[in-house]
Every structure is written in structure tokens, then in C-alpha cells.
Scaffold this motif. Structure first.
Motif, PDB file in Angstrom:
ATOM      1  N   TYR A 147       1.953  10.170  11.215  1.00  0.00           N
ATOM      2  CA  TYR A 147       3.199   9.763  10.936  1.00  0.00           C
ATOM      3  C   TYR A 147       2.951   8.044  11.601  1.00  0.00           C
ATOM      4  O   TYR A 147       3.257   7.648  10.929  1.00  0.00           O
ATOM      5  CB  TYR A 147       4.429  10.233  11.023  1.00  0.00           C
ATOM      6  CG  TYR A 147       5.118  11.883  10.045  1.00  0.00           C
ATOM      7  CD1 TYR A 147       5.345  11.386   9.015  1.00  0.00           C
ATOM      8  CD2 TYR A 147       4.560  12.911  10.424  1.00  0.00           C
ATOM      9  CE1 TYR A 147       6.338  11.463   8.038  1.00  0.00           C
ATOM     10  CE2 TYR A 147       5.530  13.937   9.277  1.00  0.00           C
ATOM     11  CZ  TYR A 147       5.686  13.555   8.403  1.00  0.00           C
ATOM     12  OH  TYR A 147       6.247  14.245   7.534  1.00  0.00           O
ATOM     13  N   LEU A 148       2.796   8.141  12.286  1.00  0.00           N
ATOM     14  CA  LEU A 148       3.112   6.825  13.402  1.00  0.00           C
ATOM     15  C   LEU A 148       1.416   6.036  12.475  1.00  0.00           C
ATOM     16  O   LEU A 148       1.617   4.428  12.736  1.00  0.00           O
ATOM     17  CB  LEU A 148       2.294   6.795  14.549  1.00  0.00           C
ATOM     18  CG  LEU A 148       3.278   7.416  15.324  1.00  0.00           C
ATOM     19  CD1 LEU A 148       3.501   8.431  17.044  1.00  0.00           C
ATOM     20  CD2 LEU A 148       4.998   6.580  15.219  1.00  0.00           C
ATOM     21  N   GLY A 149       0.157   6.518  11.846  1.00  0.00           N
ATOM     22  CA  GLY A 149      -0.683   6.181  11.809  1.00  0.00           C
ATOM     23  C   GLY A 149       0.014   5.555  10.096  1.00  0.00           C
ATOM     24  O   GLY A 149      -0.139   4.258  10.038  1.00  0.00           O
ATOM     25  N   LEU A 150       1.075   5.876   9.342  1.00  0.00           N
ATOM     26  CA  LEU A 150       1.722   5.329   8.178  1.00  0.00           C
ATOM     27  C   LEU A 150       2.759   4.447   8.407  1.00  0.00           C
ATOM     28  O   LEU A 150       2.454   3.630   8.025  1.00  0.00           O
ATOM     29  CB  LEU A 150       2.471   6.817   7.605  1.00  0.00           C
ATOM     30  CG  LEU A 150       1.363   7.985   6.468  1.00  0.00           C
ATOM     31  CD1 LEU A 150       2.714   8.765   5.933  1.00  0.00           C
ATOM     32  CD2 LEU A 150       1.003   7.072   5.266  1.00  0.00           C
ATOM     33  N   HIS A 193      -2.665  -3.246   7.979  1.00  0.00           N
ATOM     34  CA  HIS A 193      -2.839  -4.262   6.672  1.00  0.00           C
ATOM     35  C   HIS A 193      -3.369  -6.553   7.985  1.00  0.00           C
ATOM     36  O   HIS A 193      -3.395  -7.123   6.886  1.00  0.00           O
ATOM     37  CB  HIS A 193      -1.575  -5.175   6.229  1.00  0.00           C
ATOM     38  CG  HIS A 193      -1.398  -6.648   5.517  1.00  0.00           C
ATOM     39  ND1 HIS A 193      -0.162  -6.897   6.143  1.00  0.00           N
ATOM     40  CD2 HIS A 193      -1.205  -6.249   4.053  1.00  0.00           C
ATOM     41  CE1 HIS A 193      -0.557  -7.868   4.665  1.00  0.00           C
ATOM     42  NE2 HIS A 193      -0.904  -6.926   3.738  1.00  0.00           N
ATOM     43  N   ALA A 194      -1.978  -6.144   9.099  1.00  0.00           N
ATOM     44  CA  ALA A 194      -2.207  -6.870   9.563  1.00  0.00           C
ATOM     45  C   ALA A 194      -3.815  -7.812  10.205  1.00  0.00           C
ATOM     46  O   ALA A 194      -4.405  -9.162  10.680  1.00  0.00           O
ATOM     47  CB  ALA A 194      -1.086  -7.594  11.090  1.00  0.00           C
ATOM     48  N   VAL A 219       0.989  -0.924  -0.040  1.00  0.00           N
ATOM     49  CA  VAL A 219      -0.016  -0.265  -0.306  1.00  0.00           C
ATOM     50  C   VAL A 219       0.430   1.139  -0.167  1.00  0.00           C
ATOM     51  O   VAL A 219       0.295   2.690  -0.296  1.00  0.00           O
ATOM     52  CB  VAL A 219      -1.207   0.573   1.068  1.00  0.00           C
ATOM     53  CG1 VAL A 219      -0.349   0.649   2.547  1.00  0.00           C
ATOM     54  CG2 VAL A 219      -2.247   0.498   0.860  1.00  0.00           C
ATOM     55  N   LEU A 220       2.017   1.284   0.151  1.00  0.00           N
ATOM     56  CA  LEU A 220       3.152   1.874   0.311  1.00  0.00           C
ATOM     57  C   LEU A 220       4.194   2.427  -0.525  1.00  0.00           C
ATOM     58  O   LEU A 220       4.984   2.812  -0.919  1.00  0.00           O
ATOM     59  CB  LEU A 220       3.617   1.891   1.611  1.00  0.00           C
ATOM     60  CG  LEU A 220       3.213   2.566   3.004  1.00  0.00           C
ATOM     61  CD1 LEU A 220       4.174   2.321   4.316  1.00  0.00           C
ATOM     62  CD2 LEU A 220       2.636   3.139   3.210  1.00  0.00           C
ATOM     63  N   GLY A 221       3.905   1.283  -1.740  1.00  0.00           N
ATOM     64  CA  GLY A 221       4.251   1.238  -3.581  1.00  0.00           C
ATOM     65  C   GLY A 221       5.662   0.614  -3.113  1.00  0.00           C
ATOM     66  O   GLY A 221       6.848   0.273  -3.169  1.00  0.00           O
ATOM     67  N   GLY A 222       5.568  -0.348  -1.785  1.00  0.00           N
ATOM     68  CA  GLY A 222       7.208  -0.796  -1.218  1.00  0.00           C
ATOM     69  C   GLY A 222       8.538  -0.083  -0.736  1.00  0.00           C
ATOM     70  O   GLY A 222       9.239  -0.177  -0.977  1.00  0.00           O
ATOM     71  N   GLU A 223       7.851   1.012  -0.614  1.00  0.00           N
ATOM     72  CA  GLU A 223       8.493   2.283   0.282  1.00  0.00           C
ATOM     73  C   GLU A 223       9.793   2.817  -0.777  1.00  0.00           C
ATOM     74  O   GLU A 223      10.971   2.423  -0.749  1.00  0.00           O
ATOM     75  CB  GLU A 223       9.372   0.899   1.677  1.00  0.00           C
ATOM     76  CG  GLU A 223       8.717   1.482   2.843  1.00  0.00           C
ATOM     77  CD  GLU A 223       8.759   2.666   3.547  1.00  0.00           C
ATOM     78  OE1 GLU A 223       7.338   3.384   2.874  1.00  0.00           O
ATOM     79  OE2 GLU A 223       7.979   2.739   4.739  1.00  0.00           O
ATOM     80  N   PRO A 241      -5.763  -2.477   3.415  1.00  0.00           N
ATOM     81  CA  PRO A 241      -5.663  -0.847   4.395  1.00  0.00           C
ATOM     82  C   PRO A 241      -5.945   0.008   2.385  1.00  0.00           C
ATOM     83  O   PRO A 241      -5.760   0.099   1.206  1.00  0.00           O
ATOM     84  CB  PRO A 241      -4.176  -0.182   4.744  1.00  0.00           C
ATOM     85  CG  PRO A 241      -3.821  -1.533   4.947  1.00  0.00           C
ATOM     86  CD  PRO A 241      -4.463  -2.807   4.083  1.00  0.00           C
ATOM     87  N   SER A 242      -6.583   0.748   2.531  1.00  0.00           N
ATOM     88  CA  SER A 242      -8.220   1.517   1.831  1.00  0.00           C
ATOM     89  C   SER A 242      -6.517   2.893   1.624  1.00  0.00           C
ATOM     90  O   SER A 242      -5.623   3.624   2.526  1.00  0.00           O
ATOM     91  CB  SER A 242      -8.924   2.906   3.137  1.00  0.00           C
ATOM     92  OG  SER A 242      -8.899   3.094   1.707  1.00  0.00           O
ATOM     93  N   PRO A 243      -6.761   2.508   0.387  1.00  0.00           N
ATOM     94  CA  PRO A 243      -5.535   4.075  -0.268  1.00  0.00           C
ATOM     95  C   PRO A 243      -6.003   5.520   0.750  1.00  0.00           C
ATOM     96  O   PRO A 243      -5.191   6.576   0.411  1.00  0.00           O
ATOM     97  CB  PRO A 243      -5.757   3.230  -1.599  1.00  0.00           C
ATOM     98  CG  PRO A 243      -5.791   2.399  -1.393  1.00  0.00           C
ATOM     99  CD  PRO A 243      -6.877   2.340  -0.805  1.00  0.00           C
TER     100      PRO A 243
END
Length: 238
Positions: free
Chosen positions: A171-174, A182-183, A68-72, A188-190
Motif C-alpha cells: 500500500y505504501l508502495g502505491l 515518478h519524481a 500511472v494510477l489512472g488519475g485515481e 513508473p512501470s505499470p
């Protein structure tokens, strides 16, 4: 006496180091940027001593939790992912330490910007270096105490702890929030992720000027007290 003279209209305006509110904002967000950079570095270290596929890499490829984060995604100029990851961890740690201990020093904000650029080149992603640059600019911007307390500054100054808290939540939410989501929900919703990004960067963009407004108000009150005390002593000696 010197401080009061520097605040007089038409006189010289002495720059002062970042105040307590600004230092708090830079320290908190600087640590968050450092932790996010370290997370990128750990992902690169896990990939081992292999050449990157190009200048732009993914710190956590083929990791479903990070999809969901594009693989960082990250940028690296180092031709070995293991070395890139180690360098990223080292620079991230230095950035976090400097954000806490060095931002009030001479050219402290510029050093923070330099470390952020190094983090970008080493493989620390795009968000953490950008955050570090924003913090460095906020700390490096010339600050002077002011006796003119405008309505905008008075309204902005009390917002800094709330903006700080909102940014921290974002930031902590990300990270690690998206991993937890995800767990629990697997996907998770984009839209929720984008909302957390807006909250994170919106928080720091508001917290910095609000904190600086608070510091300038506090500095201005100190100038007023110094001038009042100086005038009282002057009258008492006549």
C-alpha cells in the motif's frame, strides 16, 4: 467455567470479539484505507465547487504523477466536487478512527462495512472502500475459541505479522511510492504498479485469516487452562 462449557463438544459455542492479532490487522489496514480515502478527497477539493462529469470521476485529473494510477478514479453521488471531497475526508477519518477504536464492539465489523460503503458513494475511490469492506467482513465473521489445533491453523497463525508487513509495503508502495517513483524515474512501470496492488491486497487477504487463526489458538489455550484449573480445584475440594 462458562467459557469452558462453551468449548465442550456438543455444547454451545460462544462468539467472542476479535482478538489482539485481528484488531491489529484491522487497525493498521483501516488507517491505510483512511489515508488513501483522504488523498482522494484532497484531490476532489482541489478541483473546486464544480459539478462532476458523471458518476465516475478522477480525483486527480491532469496530474502527471497520478497518471500511472489512472488519475485515481472514484465514484460519487454528490453533485459538487468540493462537497464530495469534504465528505470523503470526513468519512475517511471516521473509518480510520473506528478501525482503531470500534472494531471490537458489538457489530463493529458491520459499522466498518457501512462506513466503507459511504466512502465509496462520497468519492473515496474504489480501493479504500473495498479494503474497508474486506476488513469489516473479517472482523464481523463469528469467532469462537477452539481446542482443536489443526495443522493448517498452526501453520497459518505465525504468518499474520509477515502478511501484515507485506500488505503495508504494498500500500505504501502505491501511495506515496508511485509519486516518489515518478519524481525519480518520471514514468513508473505499470507492471510494478500492478505488482504492488497484488502485494497490498494479497497481504490483507492472508493477514486476516492468519490473525484470526492466531486469536483462536490463543483463545483455545485459554479454554484449556481454564478447564485444567477448574478440574484441579474440583479434585482439591473432594
Amino acid at each position: 467455567m462458562g467459557t469452558a462449557a462453551n468449548a465442550e463438544p456438543g455444547g454451545s459455542r460462544q462468539q467472542v470479539p476479535p482478538g489482539a492479532a485481528t484488531r491489529t490487522v484491522v487497525a493498521v489496514f483501516g488507517v491505510l484505507a483512511a489515508l488513501a480515502g483522504i488523498e482522494h478527497g484532497v484531490g476532489e477539493i482541489r478541483q473546486g465547487s464544480v459539478p462532476p462529469p458523471g458518476w465516475v470521476i478522477r480525483s486527480w485529473p491532469e496530474q502527471e504523477a497520478f497518471e500511472v494510477l489512472g488519475g485515481e478514479p472514484a465514484l460519487t453521488v454528490i453533485p459538487d466536487l468540493l462537497v464530495s471531497g469534504v465528505a470523503t475526508v470526513v468519512v475517511s477519518t471516521a473509518l480510520g478512527v473506528w478501525a482503531i477504536t470500534g472494531v471490537h464492539r458489538r457489530h463493529g465489523g458491520l459499522v466498518l462495512i457501512g462506513l466503507s460503503l459511504l466512502l465509496l458513494a462520497a468519492g473515496g475511490g474504489f480501493g479504500p472502500p473495498l479494503l474497508g469492506i474486506v476488513l469489516g467482513l473479517g472482523a464481523a465473521w463469528p469467532a469462537v475459541p477452539s481446542q482443536r489445533f489443526g495443522a493448517t491453523r498452526r501453520a497459518l497463525a505465525p504468518m499474520w505479522p509477515w502478511a501484515l508487513g507485506a500488505g503495508v509495503v504494498g500500500y505504501l508502495g502505491l501511495v506515496p511510492g508511485t509519486l516518489v517513483m515518478h519524481a525519480v524515474w518520471r514514468s513508473p512501470s505499470p507492471a510494478g504498479v500492478y505488482g504492488l496492488m497484488v502485494l497490498a491486497f494479497g497481504g490483507v487477504i492472508l493477514a486476516l485469516p492468519a490473525a484470526r487463526a492466531r486469536d483462536r489458538l490463543e483463545g483455545g489455550r485459554g479454554v484449556v487452562y481454564a478447564q485444567s484449573d477448574s478440574g484441579h480445584r474440583s479434585r482439591s475440594t473432594r
